[in-house]
Design an enzyme around this catalytic site. Structure first.
Site, PDB file in Angstrom:
ATOM      1  CG  ASP A 104      31.499  -9.970  24.992  1.00  0.00           C
ATOM      2  OD1 ASP A 104      30.783  -9.121  24.421  1.00  0.00           O
ATOM      3  OD2 ASP A 104      32.693  -9.767  25.271  1.00  0.00           O
ATOM      4  CE1 TYR A 153      32.898  -3.073  21.856  1.00  0.00           C
ATOM      5  CE2 TYR A 153      31.182  -2.382  20.324  1.00  0.00           C
ATOM      6  CZ  TYR A 153      31.864  -3.392  20.987  1.00  0.00           C
ATOM      7  OH  TYR A 153      31.509  -4.694  20.788  1.00  0.00           O
ATOM      8  CE1 TYR A 234      35.664  -5.661  21.505  1.00  0.00           C
ATOM      9  CE2 TYR A 234      36.936  -5.740  23.540  1.00  0.00           C
ATOM     10  CZ  TYR A 234      35.729  -5.867  22.871  1.00  0.00           C
ATOM     11  OH  TYR A 234      34.595  -6.186  23.578  1.00  0.00           O
ATOM     12  CG  HIS A 299      26.185  -7.928  25.730  1.00  0.00           C
ATOM     13  ND1 HIS A 299      26.356  -8.615  24.546  1.00  0.00           N
ATOM     14  CD2 HIS A 299      27.403  -7.933  26.344  1.00  0.00           C
ATOM     15  CE1 HIS A 299      27.621  -9.014  24.450  1.00  0.00           C
ATOM     16  NE2 HIS A 299      28.278  -8.610  25.520  1.00  0.00           N
TER      17      HIS A 299
END
Length: 320
Positions: A104, A153, A234, A299
């Site tokens: 990730d 998201y 992010y 995931h």
């Protein structure tokens, strides 16, 4: 199983970083993603330590028992790779190059590490997130908004404090369960005020690979540290795009094995399968030796299928 994993604090670039480790031998650095911790590597740490490696897994900047700088711009790709280099200098000064495993956001950090400092990486096993070369003509957030819309998201994560307030209303444990049990191969949307689309009191069934005890461990750390540190990664996507300009067109020049689940939202993102299957990935990562697509796997692949992932890691690193 986790009892004999050792824990220590290492000062890296002025922040105190919590590190879990076990074993002796060539070092394998495990880099976690969101919303995870060193703990997501618990099965790998134990297995690889028993096979003659020294497994090292930090809580990254902003996560768990590691310090979380307050400023959003303290979480760029340069900071994150800087932390990795400082950590390696502190715990593996005797090893010029180390093995790396990422998942990730940890996979992204591992790609950046290979881009900036290939001299420090012997070989890489990356999970879930492919290396996407920088597109000089398109800012990433524009792409996400155009393809997915504002409820995607990553778009919802941009405004400081906003998603955190929604997560606080839902409760830490519920948020973690929602993320960790997400198995929809499609994109993740978080419409304002609607959470993950389930009623607030809905029971979330845990898969066999995730126990209530596991969730409680994650929750205990997120209750303390909050989600902001991880979400700040992010919030630097646009700044990273600017900072990465010097590496436009650069390839990843270390040996790589890539593993992904066929139910992973990353694998099912538009264009990803073609990029992997039609030569784009290999062009960007010329020493890509193998791509493993695991059937029926989501995931959180290293927690869902630890034995298979451990074998893949061991078999690949044995070549070097």
């Amino acid at each position: 199983m986790e009892e004999d994993i050792q824990h220590k604090v290492v000062n890296v670039n002025g922040i105190n970083m919590h590190v879990a480790e076990k074993g002796q031998g060539p070092l394998i650095l495990f880099i976690h993603g969101f919303p995870l911790l060193w703990y997501s590597w618990r099965h790998q740490i134990t297995a690889l330590a028993s096979l003659g490696y020294r497994a090292v897994a930090p809580d990254l900047r902003g996560y768990g028992d590691t310090d979380a700088p307050a400023e959003v711009p303290s979480y760029t790709c340069l900071h994150l790779v800087g932390d990795v280099i400082a950590l390696l200098d502190a715990v593996a000064a005797d090893q010029e190059k180390v093995f790396v495993v990422g998942h990730d956001w940890g996979a992204l950090i591992a790609w950046y590490l290979c881009l900036f400092r290939p001299d420090r990486v012997k070989a890489l096993v990356n999970l879930s997130v492919v290396f996407n070369p920088r597109n000089p003509n398109m800012k990433p957030l524009q792409v996400f908004k155009a393809v997915y819309g504002d409820d995607y998201y990553i778009c919802r994560f941009q405004e400081p404090g906003e998603i955190e307030a929604e997560f606080a209303q839902m409760g830490t444990e519920t948020v973690l369960k929602e993320f960790l049990t997400y198995r929809n191969p499609g994109p993740l949307f978080l419409p304002k005020g609607k959470g993950f689309g389930h009623p607030p009191d809905a029971q979330i069934a845990l898969p066999s690979w995730l126990s209530e005890e596991d969730v409680k461990y994650y929750a205990s750390k997120y209750e303390k540290a909050g989600f902001t540190g991880g979400i700040n990664y992010y919030r630097n996507i646009e700044l990273n795009w600017e900072l990465l300009a010097p590496w436009t067109g650069a390839q990843i020049k270390v040996p790589v094995k890539f593993i992904v689940g066929d139910l992973d939202l990353t694998y099912n993102a538009p264009g990803t399968k073609d990029y992997i299957n039609k030569g784009g990935f290999k062009k960007a990562v010329p020493l890509l030796e193998e791509v493993i697509v695991m059937e029926g796997v989501g995931h959180f692949i290293n927690e869902e299928k630890p034995d298979e992932v451990n074998k893949h890691i061991y078999n690949f690193f044995q070549k070097f």
